[in-house]
Design a protein around this motif. Structure first.
Motif, mmCIF file in Angstrom:
data_model
loop_
_atom_site.group_PDB
_atom_site.id
_atom_site.type_symbol
_atom_site.label_atom_id
_atom_site.label_comp_id
_atom_site.label_asym_id
_atom_site.label_seq_id
_atom_site.Cartn_x
_atom_site.Cartn_y
_atom_site.Cartn_z
ATOM 1 N N LYS A 254 -87.853 64.303 -8.908
ATOM 2 C CA LYS A 254 -87.966 63.191 -9.824
ATOM 3 C C LYS A 254 -86.666 62.444 -9.571
ATOM 4 O O LYS A 254 -85.747 62.909 -9.615
ATOM 5 C CB LYS A 254 -88.012 64.092 -10.993
ATOM 6 N N GLY A 339 -90.913 62.214 -16.593
ATOM 7 C CA GLY A 339 -90.780 62.694 -15.403
ATOM 8 C C GLY A 339 -92.115 63.610 -14.703
ATOM 9 O O GLY A 339 -92.225 63.207 -13.586
ATOM 10 N N ARG A 340 -92.706 64.155 -15.727
ATOM 11 C CA ARG A 340 -94.129 64.635 -15.191
ATOM 12 C C ARG A 340 -95.074 63.857 -14.637
ATOM 13 O O ARG A 340 -95.946 64.192 -13.768
ATOM 14 C CB ARG A 340 -94.435 65.746 -16.093
ATOM 15 N N LEU A 343 -93.906 62.992 -11.064
ATOM 16 C CA LEU A 343 -94.105 63.921 -10.177
ATOM 17 C C LEU A 343 -95.434 64.219 -9.867
ATOM 18 O O LEU A 343 -95.951 64.468 -8.911
ATOM 19 C CB LEU A 343 -93.678 65.472 -10.794
ATOM 20 N N ALA A 363 -86.767 68.920 -10.785
ATOM 21 C CA ALA A 363 -86.481 67.915 -11.668
ATOM 22 C C ALA A 363 -85.835 68.128 -12.956
ATOM 23 O O ALA A 363 -85.851 69.341 -13.312
ATOM 24 C CB ALA A 363 -87.899 67.291 -12.343
ATOM 25 N N LEU A 365 -86.320 67.983 -15.937
ATOM 26 C CA LEU A 365 -87.673 67.810 -16.413
ATOM 27 C C LEU A 365 -87.387 68.055 -18.129
ATOM 28 O O LEU A 365 -88.038 67.092 -18.962
ATOM 29 C CB LEU A 365 -88.604 68.607 -16.189
#
Length: 489
Positions: A254, A339-340, A343, A363, A365
């Protein structure tokens, strides 16, 4: 990039110890045993070293710690540093000793009388890692680091062992530099350019621009960066050091170069730390640099999604629905769970294009992982026990804290959406786990996969044993070790 202290390995010459300037380092056993080097220093300083070793102060020192004898009589040096260490230390003890040397030395010239000390290479790694300093934006010019000379009985042998460690240190430094950089300098363009420059090391580097990402259907990733002037990108780095045609290990990072939270704006307090939200991409870049510098006999592909999450009239709103490269639709509940989304598309692209032997993503995250694990361990999630156990073993070997957390199917219901295939956050409960469950939806069941949530370990407010305050480079050493164990052993 930060310039590390130059380290040399030379044949030991005790005849010149008295004339050495700067700082001299000697190693003394746990029970006060003096080796040949320490005995020579003790004679020169009229027994002061032995008197210290027999004192209560030395007895109270821990393994790997050091103490100074300042301006010893009969010697030209400014100080003799006494390091408490057994002759055959463990790797972590040797690195701790090296870190103690670096912390006390500053930029001074160093003469390290290691003699026959085992793990001298590990001491040099600890010295290099703790000697890092990110000061390139300070107006006052810093004093350049003087050479550190390890005086050993077999310099060629120790240097050969230390060579790959120097490549690891370079990778860690590269990661730390990226994570420490302010966002007005480390834009997505600048980040991509730094990665492209690693073609000089033998990496194959490809930059996918927004037009390429649109053609691929990466709507989830593109939705994160559409409120920023910095263009979103995906950078692909390939190292082909293994057998031709052998499936690579894929590392996915990320790379949110700055995270305001978007329309779901973060609180102002502490937002300055969001320059580190590209930490996962930084680790992937550092590992790829290490592999290239040590000419790894492995096939590895590193992929990073580079975006900036900003609020403006074009930014994604809470309640919007976006379509991922996989084709699944995602209801954006909170634009700060971005961030997810990055990714998701990069993970799908990685497995579709490269058909890897396994995937590991990193990440910064969730803040939830910091609540659960603090700053000593990264959160580990996996669908494959073999790959996960191999990583956990590598992390333990390298002294990088990691803790496996559950990935049960029961958590899936928390990210069910009324209007789309899923939503991008399940709320506060089990926040790190629901983020991992979201990512798992973009990993085929048959694909071995590990997700590393490094929000608590990527950057620290306090110094650690091997790093000053700031970016740590957590993960470079563990992943390099994993690649050695899995693909090069």
């Amino acid at each position: 990039m930060t310039t590390p202290r130059q380290i040399e390995f030379k044949e030991i010459d005790l005849d010149n110890v008295a004339a050495m300037t700067g700082r001299i380092v000697v190693f003394v056993g746990l029970e006060g045993q003096l080796d040949q080097c320490a005995r020579r220093v003790n004679r020169l300083c009229k027994g002061a070293l032995k008197r210290f070793v027999e004192s209560e102060a030395y007895g109270d020192m821990k393994v790997g710690q050091g103490a100074d004898l300042a301006y010893p009589a009969g010697m030209a040096c400014d100080a003799v540093q006494v390091i408490k260490l057994k002759r055959r230390p463990k790797a972590d003890e040797a690195r701790m000793a090296g870190a103690a040397i670096a912390k006390s030395a500053g930029a001074a010239e160093l003469h390290i009388l290691a003699g026959t000390l085992g793990q001298a290479g590990e001491v040099s790694l600890g010295l290099a890692l703790r000697g890092y300093d990110f000061d390139i934006h300070k107006s006052k010019e810093s004093k350049p680091m003087a050479i550190a000379t390890f005086m050993v009985t077999s310099p060629e042998e120790v240097a050969a062992l230390a060579g790959p460690m120097a490549a690891v240190a370079e990778g860690v430094f590269f990661t730390r530099d990226l994570v420490n950089e302010p966002a007005n300098i480390l834009t997505t363009d600048d980040f991509a350019a730094r990665l492209a420059a690693m073609q000089e090391l033998g990496l194959e580097v490809e930059i996918l621009e927004e037009s390429d990402l649109e053609k691929l259907g990466m709507g989830a990733l593109l939705s994160v960066g559409q409120g920023s002037r910095s263009p979103s990108k995906v950078v692909v780095m390939q190292w082909k050091g293994g057998q031709k045609g052998e499936a690579p290990l894929a590392l996915v990072g990320k790379g949110v170069v700055f995270d305001t939270g978007g329309i779901s704006l973060k609180p102002a307090a502490g937002m300055e730390d969001m320059t580190m939200d590209m930490g996962g991409a930084g680790v992937v870049a550092g590992v790829m640099r290490t592999l290239a510098m040590r000419k790894s006999k492995a096939n590895v592909v590193g992929l990073v999604g580079l975006v900036e999450n900003m609020p403006d009239g074009q930014a994604t709103r809470p309640g919007d629905v976006v379509r991922s490269m996989k084709g699944d639709t995602i209801e954006v509940i909170n634009t700060d769970a971005e961030g997810r989304l990055v990714l998701a598309d990069v993970l799908w692209y990685a497995q579709e294009r490269f058909k890897p032997s396994g995937m590991i993503n990193l990440a910064t995250l969730t803040g939830a992982v910091i609540i659960g694990l603090g700053h000593d361990n990264a959160g580990v999630f996996s669908n494959d026990n073999a790959l996960c156990n191999a990583f956990m073993k590598a992390a333990k070997t390298e002294g990088e804290g990691a803790w496996r957390l559950p990935l049960d199917d029961a958590y899936d219901k928390l990210i069910e959406s009324r209007i789309a295939d899923m939503k991008n956050t399940g709320g506060r409960a089990a926040g790190s786990i629901t983020a991992a469950k979201f990512l798992q939806r973009f990993v085929p069941d048959e694909m071995p996969w590990v997700h590393l949530d490094i929000a608590g370990t990527a950057l620290l407010k306090t110094e650690s044993i091997l790093a000053p305050k700031g970016a740590t480079g957590w993960g470079v050493m563990a992943l390099d070790r994993l690649i050695r164990d899995m693909q090069e052993s």
